[in-house]
Design an enzyme around this catalytic site. Structure first.
Site, short mmCIF file in Angstrom:
data_model
loop_
_atom_site.label_atom_id
_atom_site.label_comp_id
_atom_site.label_asym_id
_atom_site.label_seq_id
_atom_site.Cartn_x
_atom_site.Cartn_y
_atom_site.Cartn_z
N GLY A 139 61.32 58.92 -10.21
CA GLY A 139 60.49 59.07 -11.39
C GLY A 139 61.04 60.09 -12.38
CG HIS A 140 58.56 61.24 -15.75
ND1 HIS A 140 58.21 62.52 -16.13
CD2 HIS A 140 57.42 60.70 -15.26
CE1 HIS A 140 56.93 62.73 -15.90
NE2 HIS A 140 56.42 61.63 -15.37
CG ASP A 141 60.82 65.05 -16.94
OD1 ASP A 141 61.65 65.62 -17.65
OD2 ASP A 141 59.95 64.27 -17.41
#
Length: 309
Positions: A217-219
Site C-alpha cells: 500500500g501507499h507510503d
C-alpha cells in the site's frame, strides 16, 4: 511532495481560493501527509479530533476547516473543505500527463537493462543498470528503480493510493502525487502491485524479495533484505524494518511497524505493531509459541468438559 519552486502563502491561497492566517509572503515549499511532513510543508486536517496533531506537527502550514489560534512560526489556510483543496493542490503541482508511447522519452534506462515486450514505462521514470523488466509490466510516472532489479510479468508499480473520503454522493478519492522507489538488488514477482505514495514515497529496500501476487500500500516503507511470500497484503503507511520475513497470506492494518528480523507466519493478521527478533502467528497477532499453546489447549476443551461432567 516538494514543489519545483517555493511559493508564498498568498499564492497558495489564490490557487485554492481560500482565506489565510499569517504573513502573505510566508514560504511554502511542499505538501505532505502528517506522518512525513517537514517544515515548509502543507498538511491538511478536517476533523476536530486531529486538529492538535496537525497544528503541532512539523508542518508549518496547516490547511484546516476552522479558524483556530495559529501556532507561533506557522500559517493557516482556512478552507470549507481541506480534502478537496488538498486535491486541488495535487492537480496543480502534479497534473496527470497522458502517455503517447510505450516508453516515455523522458524515461532514463541504465546500461545493460532489458525491457521485455508490452511493458509500459511512464514519464520521468528512472531505471538503473542490469535490470530485467519482464513483459506486461506497468511502471507509472516518476518511479525510481535501482540497479540489478528483477520485475516479473504483470506487475504494476505506481497505482493510486487506496484513500477515500465518504460523502453523501459516494466516495471521493485523495489524489496521489507521490512515487514508488525500488532500491538496488530487489526482486519482484509476477502480478505484484505497489501503490505510490499520496505525497511521499512507497519504498522497497535494497535486497528485498517479493513473491508473486504481493500488494504494498501507499507510503509503506519496506527495509533491506526482507522476504515477503505470495498473497501477502500490506496496507498503507506501514514500516517494515530490515530482514523481516512475511509468509504467505499475511495481512496488515495500516500505520504499524514490524520490527527488524521479525518472522510472521502464514495467514497472520498483523493488527498492531510488533517487536523485532520474534516469531508471530494468528489473528489477532501474538508470539507464535504462545498462540500455538493456546490452540493446543483449545483442542483439550472437549476432554476437560467430559471430566467436569
Amino acid at each position: 511532495m516538494k514543489f519545483p519552486n517555493a511559493h508564498s502563502l498568498q499564492q497558495i491561497a489564490n490557487i485554492i481560493q481560500c482565506e489565510f492566517v499569517g504573513d502573505p509572503n510566508f514560504p511554502v515549499q511542499g505538501m505532505n501527509e502528517i506522518h512525513v511532513v517537514e517544515p515548509g510543508d502543507i498538511v491538511f486536517v478536517d476533523h476536530p479530533k486531529y486538529y492538535d496533531k496537525a497544528l503541532q506537527s512539523a508542518a508549518t502550514i496547516v490547511l484546516i476547516n476552522k479558524k483556530v489560534d495559529c501556532p507561533e512560526g506557522k500559517a493557516l489556510l482556512i478552507s470549507d473543505d481541506p480534502f478537496r483543496d488538498f486535491n486541488k493542490l495535487t492537480m496543480h503541482f502534479k497534473p496527470f500527463q497522458a502517455a503517447t508511447v510505450a516508453i516515455a522519452p523522458t524515461a532514463k534506462i541504465g546500461e545493460g537493462t532489458l525491457i521485455q515486450p508490452n511493458t509500459f514505462i511512464g514519464n520521468n521514470v528512472t531505471i538503473g543498470k542490469n535490470c530485467m523488466i519482464h513483459s506486461n509490466v506497468a511502471i507509472y510516472d516518476d518511479t525510481v528503480i535501482g540497479d540489478n532489479v528483477i520485475i516479473h510479468a504483470g506487475t504494476v508499480l505506481g497505482a493510486d493510493a487506496f484513500y477515500y473520503k465518504k460523502r453523501a454522493e459516494g466516495f471521493d478519492q485523495l489524489l496521489s502525487g507521490g512515487r514508488v522507489v525500488i532500491q538496488n538488488n530487489v526482486g519482484i514477482g509476477a502480478l505484484c502491485t505497489i501503490d505510490k505514495g499520496v505525497t511521499g514515497d512507497t519504498t522497497i529496500g535494497e535486497g528485498t524479495k517479493l513473491d508473486n501476487q504481493v500488494h504494498v500500500g501507499h507510503d509503506t516503507v519496506i527495509g533491506k533484505k526482507c522476504l515477503i511470500a505470495s498473497q501477502t497484503g500490506i496496507a498503507g503507511c506501514v514500516i517494515i524494518e530490515d530482514e523481516v520475513t512475511l509468509w504467505g497470506q499475511v495481512g496488515t492494518t495500516s500505520g504499524i511497524t514490524i520490527g527488524t528480523k521479525a518472522v510472521v507466519m502464514g495467514q497472520t493478521g498483523v493488527t498492531k505493531s510488533v517487536e523485532g527478533g520474534k516469531s508471530y502467528f494468528g489473528t489477532p497477532i501474538e508470539e507464535s509459541r504462545e498462540k500455538l499453546k493456546q490452540l493446543a489447549n483449545v483442542k483439550r476443551i472437549p476432554e476437560i468438559l467430559n471430566k467436569l461432567k
